[in-house]
Write a protein that holds these residues in place. Structure first.
Motif, PDB file in Angstrom:
ATOM      1  N   GLY A  95       0.794  -1.224   0.000  1.00  0.00           N
ATOM      2  CA  GLY A  95       0.000   0.000   0.000  1.00  0.00           C
ATOM      3  C   GLY A  95       0.823   1.269   0.000  1.00  0.00           C
ATOM      4  N   ALA A  96       2.116   1.167   0.343  1.00  0.00           N
ATOM      5  CA  ALA A  96       2.971   2.354   0.406  1.00  0.00           C
ATOM      6  C   ALA A  96       3.530   2.756  -0.954  1.00  0.00           C
ATOM      7  N   LEU A  97       3.297   1.948  -2.001  1.00  0.00           N
ATOM      8  CA  LEU A  97       3.892   2.231  -3.301  1.00  0.00           C
ATOM      9  C   LEU A  97       3.327   3.487  -3.937  1.00  0.00           C
ATOM     10  N   ALA A  98       2.020   3.629  -3.934  1.00  0.00           N
ATOM     11  CA  ALA A  98       1.370   4.698  -4.705  1.00  0.00           C
ATOM     12  C   ALA A  98       1.865   6.091  -4.314  1.00  0.00           C
ATOM     13  N   GLY A  99       2.031   6.358  -3.034  1.00  0.00           N
ATOM     14  CA  GLY A  99       2.428   7.694  -2.594  1.00  0.00           C
ATOM     15  C   GLY A  99       3.866   7.813  -2.176  1.00  0.00           C
ATOM     16  N   SER A 100       4.716   6.890  -2.592  1.00  0.00           N
ATOM     17  CA  SER A 100       6.098   6.886  -2.112  1.00  0.00           C
ATOM     18  C   SER A 100       6.947   7.919  -2.857  1.00  0.00           C
ATOM     19  N   LYS A 101       7.894   8.510  -2.147  1.00  0.00           N
ATOM     20  CA  LYS A 101       8.828   9.461  -2.761  1.00  0.00           C
ATOM     21  C   LYS A 101       9.741   8.803  -3.798  1.00  0.00           C
TER      22      LYS A 101
END
Length: 511
Positions: A392-398
């Motif tokens: 779930g952290a992929l979409a908004g990751s830097k």
């Protein structure tokens, strides 16, 4: 009438008026001149300077706006990156081939115009002589270039042979000590040897403190580098640039001919390839007062240079930071991502253009070095193992945003991710996308991108299919050797005789 003849005429008029005829009308009639000239001679013994009328330039006039525009634009340009008359002439020939004009005409106009602008300054220097392979001069100068569409200031290292006139130039973002030493090694390779004496300004990379007279306290790293390459160093008097006039004039020549107009490149590496080609191009020029071309003199001088060292000097600056909770190490105020567990101490080797991270002697990450402060340099590959557990952290990751900005996340990846999520759900589909991204470590960006685009064109958006397409180039299908039928004769054997066997069978039936 020539000025001397006119001065003599004025003298004759004045004498005739005072000791001869004694009237303006009589002097004019006797000498055959106008009464106005007689009055001028009586008023002043020296004739007035003739007023020069402005000529209409039939050839130059259409080019004057173009030249004036260049000179006006140079007011905003870096002082040492302005056009010369020769460079303006070259641009006219290249950009306006229909305008036929002599270079001397352009030089005369530009000289007068620059004098009006107050740009002309001259200094007197004393010529020097050098033995082959004896001396070279080193300096930094600033220049601007357009890298990836953005105008950036650069520091350019230059080294010039005082005998051949050949020079080496290389650009860096900052004039750091590591860049200074690395550029030396590249210059030695370019010249094919090491000069016995190198002359410098009082650069911070080499000089720690200026002492009385010509004494200097040099940095320990520069002393070690100098000892490794076996050359001697000399330093100029502060604020006396004429003591190394060769490299000063070289920087001006190179800037005017190869930095004007502003060069364009994708990155610093491509720009340095352009600069190297420009150095090689200058080997074909001939310096005024010399009989040989620069390249020929450079080859002749090579026999007198010190031999290159077997191994280069270790330029890396070492530090041992700890991996933080964001999977990064801090180097000079900047954060660089690494594929290592938080709390682990790693070895960082800092080079002029890149940062290398090692763990137990193995290189685990390599980043382009950033010189701005408080920057984050993140690589998505370093977070794939974590993202597989936390999809779930992929979409908004830097790191993903950084890849998008660098062009490493094409539109086909978005389409593939959308199909995988639609077919398998958000978590499972994202995990399959991460499996596809893991292929980059083995096959590289170009092959994985091609495999994704091919799979989408075939309507097969599946991780297993992309894995097969990415690895298809490495699959080797062996084929058996072809044998001519004529060569099979060596395998022929006589057919078995079955008569005795049939007789035995007959006896068995009879019994």
């Amino acid at each position: 009438m020539e000025r001397r003849a006119k001065v003599e005429l004025f003298e004759q008029i004045r004498r005739e008026y005072e000791f001869g005829v004694g009237s303006i009308k009589g002097v004019a009639r006797k000498l055959g001149v106008h009464r106005r000239m007689v009055r001028q001679a009586l008023a002043e013994a020296r004739p007035l300077e003739r007023k020069s009328s402005k000529r209409k330039w039939p050839v130059l006039a259409p080019l004057v706006p173009f030249i004036d525009t260049i000179l006006e634009a140079d007011r905003q340009a870096a002082r040492k990156q302005r056009h010369t008359a020769h460079r303006i002439f070259q641009r006219i020939v290249a950009e306006m081939p229909e305008r036929k004009v002599a270079e001397v005409t352009i030089r005369q106009y530009v000289r007068g115009r620059k004098l009006e602008l107050g740009w002309s300054t001259r200094a007197t220097c004393v010529p020097q002589s050098y033995a082959p392979g004896q001396a070279a001069q080193v300096d930094w100068y600033e220049a601007w270039a357009e890298l990836n569409g953005e105008q950036v200031p650069l520091q350019v290292f230059s080294m010039r042979s005082m005998v051949s006139g050949a020079a080496f130039h290389r650009a860096y973002q900052r004039a750091t000590q590591q860049a200074f030493l690395e550029a030396h090694e590249d210059a030695f390779s370019y010249f094919g040897g090491v000069f016995r004496v190198l002359r410098y300004d009082n650069l911070k990379a080499a000089v720690k403190q200026i002492l009385r007279g010509f004494r200097r306290e040099e940095t320990a790293r520069f002393i070690a580098f100098r000892s490794h390459w076996r050359f001697e160093s000399e330093f100029c008097t502060p604020y006396e640039a004429h003591e190394k006039g060769g490299i000063e004039s070289e920087a001006g020549y190179f800037r005017r001919n190869h930095w004007v107009p502003m060069p364009q490149a994708r990155d610093l590496a491509e720009l340095n390839c352009q600069l190297l080609a420009a150095c090689q191009q200058d080997e074909r020029r001939q310096i005024a007062g010399r009989s040989q071309l620069v390249g020929a003199a450079m080859i002749a001088e090579r026999a007198y240079l010190l031999a290159l060292a077997e191994h280069g000097f270790d330029l890396a600056e070492l530090c041992f930071p700890r991996v933080d909770g964001l999977g990064c190490v801090r180097v000079r105020t900047n954060l660089y991502s690494v594929p290592a567990k938080p709390g682990r101490t790693v070895e960082v080797r800092l080079y002029p253009s890149y940062v290398e991270v090692r763990d137990e002697g193995r290189c685990i990450a390599r980043h382009e070095r950033r010189y701005q402060r408080n920057q984050q340099v993140l690589e998505l590959e370093h977070y794939l193992d974590v993202l597989e557990r936390k999809p779930g952290a992929l979409a908004g990751s830097k790191p993903l945003a950084a890849w998008r900005q660098r062009g490493l996340w094409p539109e086909s990846y978005d389409r593939l991710l959308e199909q995988l999520i639609g077919r398998h759900g958000k978590q499972s589909g994202t995990r399959q996308m991460i499996q596809v991204l893991n292929l980059i470590k083995q096959h590289g960006h170009a092959r994985v991108r091609a495999a994704v685009e091919e799979a989408l064109s075939l309507g097969c958006g599946d991780a297993a299919a992309i894995l097969h397409l990415a690895a298809a180039e490495d699959l080797v299908h062996t084929r058996g050797a072809l044998i001519e039928l004529g060569e099979l004769a060596r395998f022929e054997r006589p057919l078995p005789v079955m008569t005795n066997y049939d007789a035995l069978l007959g006896q068995e039936v009879a019994s």
